[in-house]
Write a protein that holds these residues in place. Structure first.
Motif, mmCIF file in Angstrom:
data_model
loop_
_atom_site.group_PDB
_atom_site.id
_atom_site.type_symbol
_atom_site.label_atom_id
_atom_site.label_comp_id
_atom_site.label_asym_id
_atom_site.label_seq_id
_atom_site.Cartn_x
_atom_site.Cartn_y
_atom_site.Cartn_z
ATOM 1 N N ARG A 55 0.855 -1.194 0.000
ATOM 2 C CA ARG A 55 0.000 0.000 0.000
ATOM 3 C C ARG A 55 0.888 1.239 0.000
ATOM 4 O O ARG A 55 1.751 1.402 0.860
ATOM 5 N N ASP A 57 1.145 5.457 0.243
ATOM 6 C CA ASP A 57 0.404 6.493 0.965
ATOM 7 C C ASP A 57 -0.406 7.396 0.037
ATOM 8 O O ASP A 57 -1.372 8.020 0.471
ATOM 9 N N LYS A 58 -0.052 7.454 -1.252
ATOM 10 C CA LYS A 58 -0.797 8.299 -2.199
ATOM 11 C C LYS A 58 -1.624 7.474 -3.179
ATOM 12 O O LYS A 58 -2.727 7.874 -3.526
ATOM 13 N N ASN A 83 4.760 7.519 -4.626
ATOM 14 C CA ASN A 83 4.387 7.591 -3.219
ATOM 15 C C ASN A 83 5.538 8.160 -2.404
ATOM 16 O O ASN A 83 6.695 8.111 -2.831
ATOM 17 N N ARG A 85 5.691 6.991 0.857
ATOM 18 C CA ARG A 85 5.938 5.788 1.665
ATOM 19 C C ARG A 85 5.127 4.631 1.104
ATOM 20 O O ARG A 85 4.015 4.818 0.615
ATOM 21 N N CYS A 86 5.682 3.451 1.235
ATOM 22 C CA CYS A 86 4.962 2.220 0.927
ATOM 23 C C CYS A 86 5.154 1.264 2.093
ATOM 24 O O CYS A 86 6.197 1.283 2.752
ATOM 25 N N GLU A 87 4.139 0.444 2.350
ATOM 26 C CA GLU A 87 4.251 -0.574 3.382
ATOM 27 C C GLU A 87 3.531 -1.833 2.903
ATOM 28 O O GLU A 87 2.611 -1.764 2.088
#
Length: 160
Positions: A55, A57-58, A83, A85-87
């Protein structure tokens, strides 16, 4: 001879007239990782690509397709996907988001057309393996054909 049931991912390749092979292997619930799958299908781990649900963040949910023996660089994925951040998506969310279970996640035929980002190392092989969309089955095809099929379904960006 037992007929192999086709998955949504295989049907997408059929619709695009892409040459591929479906390879089945025994499922070991204790060893669902791509390195184990590579051994089962008789390919090197860097030629068997795993699909990770991430996922941003944008942008929201996306797939990262990387070599089976590789580790995802979340910062690099964030950069190429637009993005900050990605997680990793929590395991309990993977099925509701994609329609796939752990060990059977494919970049083709998910519930929604999520963006797909595939490691450019795929281009160093004539054929790679990706999940066919279920445990115990892999699709072997030319990387450019997989990229084309994924682009047709979702959109793809290659990163290394």
């Amino acid at each position: 001879m037992k007929k192999i049931k086709k998955t949504n991912a295989a049907r997408i390749l059929d619709e695009l007239h892409i040459d591929y092979e479906l390879k089945t292997y025994p499922v070991d619930e204790e060893h669902l990782d791509a390195v184990h799958v590579a051994k089962e299908v008789g390919m090197p781990p860097d030629q068997v690509f795993k699909t990770l649900c991430v996922r941003g963040d944008k942008t929201g949910v996306l797939f990262a397709v990387i070599p089976g023996n590789g580790e995802l660089d979340l910062k690099k994925l964030a950069r190429v996907s637009g993005n900050k951040r990605c997680e990793m998506v929590h395991l309990k969310e993977v099925l509701p988001l994609t329609g796939y279970i752990r060990g059977g996640c494919s970049p083709l035929g998910a519930k929604k057309d999520y963006p797909v980002f595939i490691d450019e190392s795929c281009r160093s092989f004539d054929r790679i393996a990706i999940s066919a969309g279920m445990r115990g089955m892999q699709i072997m095809a030319a990387p450019e054909d997989i990229i084309r099929a994924t682009r047709a379904a979702t959109g793809i960006l290659v990163f290394g």
